[in-house]
Scaffold this motif. Structure first.
Motif, short mmCIF file in Angstrom:
data_model
loop_
_atom_site.label_atom_id
_atom_site.label_comp_id
_atom_site.label_asym_id
_atom_site.label_seq_id
_atom_site.Cartn_x
_atom_site.Cartn_y
_atom_site.Cartn_z
N PRO A 182 0.81 -1.23 0.00
CA PRO A 182 0.00 0.00 0.00
C PRO A 182 0.84 1.27 0.00
CG PRO A 182 -0.06 -1.06 2.15
CD PRO A 182 0.59 -2.03 1.22
N GLU A 183 2.13 1.14 0.35
CA GLU A 183 3.00 2.32 0.35
C GLU A 183 3.53 2.65 -1.04
OE1 GLU A 183 3.55 4.24 3.03
OE2 GLU A 183 2.11 2.94 4.07
N VAL A 184 3.33 1.75 -1.99
CA VAL A 184 3.82 1.96 -3.35
C VAL A 184 2.67 2.43 -4.23
CG1 VAL A 184 4.85 0.86 -5.38
CG2 VAL A 184 5.63 0.23 -3.09
N HIS A 185 2.76 3.66 -4.69
CA HIS A 185 1.70 4.20 -5.53
C HIS A 185 2.21 5.42 -6.28
CE1 HIS A 185 1.34 7.34 -2.46
NE2 HIS A 185 1.28 6.37 -1.56
N PHE A 186 1.46 5.86 -7.23
CA PHE A 186 1.75 7.10 -7.96
C PHE A 186 0.52 7.98 -7.85
CE2 PHE A 186 1.80 9.72 -11.85
CZ PHE A 186 3.05 10.33 -11.70
N HIS A 187 0.66 9.04 -7.04
CA HIS A 187 -0.49 9.92 -6.76
C HIS A 187 -1.69 9.09 -6.29
CE1 HIS A 187 1.81 13.23 -8.13
NE2 HIS A 187 1.66 13.02 -9.43
N TRP A 188 -1.39 8.16 -5.36
CA TRP A 188 -2.39 7.33 -4.70
C TRP A 188 -3.02 6.28 -5.61
CZ3 TRP A 188 -1.17 7.99 -0.01
CH2 TRP A 188 -0.76 9.25 0.44
N GLU A 189 -2.48 6.10 -6.79
CA GLU A 189 -2.92 5.02 -7.67
C GLU A 189 -1.83 3.97 -7.72
OE1 GLU A 189 -3.97 6.25 -11.55
OE2 GLU A 189 -5.61 7.55 -10.92
N GLY A 190 -2.20 2.70 -7.55
CA GLY A 190 -1.22 1.63 -7.58
C GLY A 190 -0.60 1.44 -8.95
N LEU A 191 0.59 0.86 -8.98
CA LEU A 191 1.25 0.55 -10.24
C LEU A 191 0.72 -0.78 -10.78
CD1 LEU A 191 4.94 1.42 -9.29
CD2 LEU A 191 3.34 2.81 -10.62
N THR A 192 0.60 -0.88 -12.09
CA THR A 192 0.11 -2.11 -12.70
C THR A 192 1.26 -3.09 -12.90
OG1 THR A 192 0.45 -1.39 -14.98
CG2 THR A 192 -1.63 -0.75 -13.91
N ARG A 193 0.92 -4.34 -13.08
CA ARG A 193 1.94 -5.36 -13.32
C ARG A 193 2.73 -5.05 -14.60
NH1 ARG A 193 2.43 -10.26 -11.21
NH2 ARG A 193 0.29 -10.24 -10.42
N ASP A 194 2.03 -4.57 -15.63
CA ASP A 194 2.71 -4.27 -16.89
C ASP A 194 3.67 -3.09 -16.72
OD1 ASP A 194 3.02 -4.76 -19.77
OD2 ASP A 194 2.14 -2.77 -20.00
N GLU A 195 3.28 -2.08 -15.96
CA GLU A 195 4.17 -0.95 -15.71
C GLU A 195 5.43 -1.40 -14.98
OE1 GLU A 195 1.40 3.02 -15.20
OE2 GLU A 195 1.38 1.51 -13.59
N VAL A 196 5.25 -2.25 -14.01
CA VAL A 196 6.38 -2.74 -13.22
C VAL A 196 7.28 -3.61 -14.08
CG1 VAL A 196 7.03 -4.24 -11.30
CG2 VAL A 196 5.20 -2.55 -11.01
N ARG A 197 6.68 -4.47 -14.90
CA ARG A 197 7.48 -5.34 -15.77
C ARG A 197 8.33 -4.51 -16.72
NH1 ARG A 197 7.29 -6.55 -20.74
NH2 ARG A 197 5.25 -5.57 -21.02
N ARG A 198 7.71 -3.51 -17.38
CA ARG A 198 8.45 -2.69 -18.34
C ARG A 198 9.55 -1.89 -17.65
NH1 ARG A 198 5.10 0.96 -20.04
NH2 ARG A 198 3.08 0.17 -19.40
N ALA A 199 9.27 -1.39 -16.46
CA ALA A 199 10.29 -0.65 -15.71
C ALA A 199 11.45 -1.57 -15.33
CB ALA A 199 9.67 -0.04 -14.46
N PHE A 200 11.12 -2.81 -14.94
CA PHE A 200 12.16 -3.76 -14.55
C PHE A 200 13.03 -4.12 -15.75
CE2 PHE A 200 14.05 -7.81 -13.49
CZ PHE A 200 14.42 -7.62 -12.16
N VAL A 201 12.41 -4.31 -16.91
CA VAL A 201 13.18 -4.62 -18.13
C VAL A 201 14.16 -3.49 -18.43
CG1 VAL A 201 13.02 -4.88 -20.63
CG2 VAL A 201 11.46 -6.15 -19.15
N TYR A 202 13.72 -2.25 -18.30
CA TYR A 202 14.61 -1.11 -18.53
C TYR A 202 15.79 -1.14 -17.55
CZ TYR A 202 16.37 3.67 -18.61
OH TYR A 202 17.20 4.77 -18.69
N LEU A 203 15.49 -1.33 -16.28
CA LEU A 203 16.55 -1.36 -15.26
C LEU A 203 17.51 -2.52 -15.50
CD1 LEU A 203 14.36 -0.60 -12.11
CD2 LEU A 203 15.99 0.96 -13.21
N SER A 204 16.99 -3.64 -15.97
CA SER A 204 17.84 -4.79 -16.26
C SER A 204 18.78 -4.47 -17.42
CB SER A 204 16.97 -6.00 -16.61
OG SER A 204 17.77 -7.12 -16.92
N GLU A 205 18.26 -3.80 -18.44
CA GLU A 205 19.09 -3.42 -19.58
C GLU A 205 20.17 -2.42 -19.18
OE1 GLU A 205 16.23 -2.04 -22.38
OE2 GLU A 205 15.72 -4.06 -23.10
#
Length: 214
Positions: free
Chosen positions: A33-56
């Motif tokens: 519940p502490e992870v959000h963007f302007h009180w909206e949770g992040l989606t699985r797809d957003e997290v996956r794409r962000a993780f792929v970028y960080l991995s690269e």
């Protein structure tokens, strides 16, 4: 765009806060519940794409499962450095990309336990760091670690330090701070091997590598 940038930053920060408590899946972060963007949770797809970028960008490691979940995520040394620098992912990457001299490194037959099956090592980087001495040190330790007269626990720790040094030195943008810290860790691990010829050679290689950082 702001959500994308936020997702990248929050993954690093969230994993860093749990460095001593390995995370099994980034679903835990999505459900936090502490992870959000302007009180909206992040989606699985957003997290996956962000993780792929960080991995690269060599900041994280993990495995993306069917369905998009990220399993066993963890930070690399570069990812830890980003968090501890206080910079955002964007600023940290930009800083690395706009670094000093461009180095084109080619090491023929850079083989050994550390490098594994890799016969040659080639790297082009503009991080202002010449990684060749660090790669050579890590490879040398991979070949001679069993001859240094160390206790098993000391040998295992030294080999792990050498593997970490090799990973940092061969990353797309080697970080001077990481190379310095890991080489110092290697030198500490060689303290009880100073009486052997191979240990003396490794110590000299390590000191020379540190000296190349200025």
């Amino acid at each position: 765009m702001k959500r994308k940038i936020h997702a990248r930053n929050v993954i690093l920060q969230w994993l860093y806060a749990r460095e001593d408590d390995p995370v099994r899946s980034l679903t835990e972060m999505i459900n936090d519940p502490e992870v959000h963007f302007h009180w909206e949770g992040l989606t699985r797809d957003e997290v996956r794409r962000a993780f792929v970028y960080l991995s690269e960008e060599s900041m994280v490691r993990g495995r993306i499962a069917v369905g998009g979940d990220v399993l066993l995520p963890s930070l690399t040394v570069r990812g830890i450095n980003c968090v501890e620098s206080g910079a955002t992912v964007t600023d940290f990457v930009s800083r690395s990309q706009s670094g000093g001299n461009i180095y084109h490194t080619y090491l023929p037959n850079a083989q050994g336990v550390i490098v594994g099956e890799q016969q040659n090592f080639t790297q082009n980087n503009n991080a202002g760091v010449d990684p060749s001495e660090f790669v050579q040190l890590a490879g040398y330790l991979g070949q001679v670690s069993a001859t240094l007269g160390l206790e098993d626990s000391e040998r295992v720790e030294l080999e792990q330090a050498a593997q970490d040094l090799h990973a940092a030195a061969t990353s797309a943008s080697p970080e001077p701070g990481s190379l310095r810290a890991l080489t110092t860790r290697v030198l500490d691990g060689l303290a009880n091997a100073a009486g052997t010829v191979a240990g003396q050679i490794a110590l000299q290689m390590g000191q020379s590598a540190l000296g190349s950082l200025g």
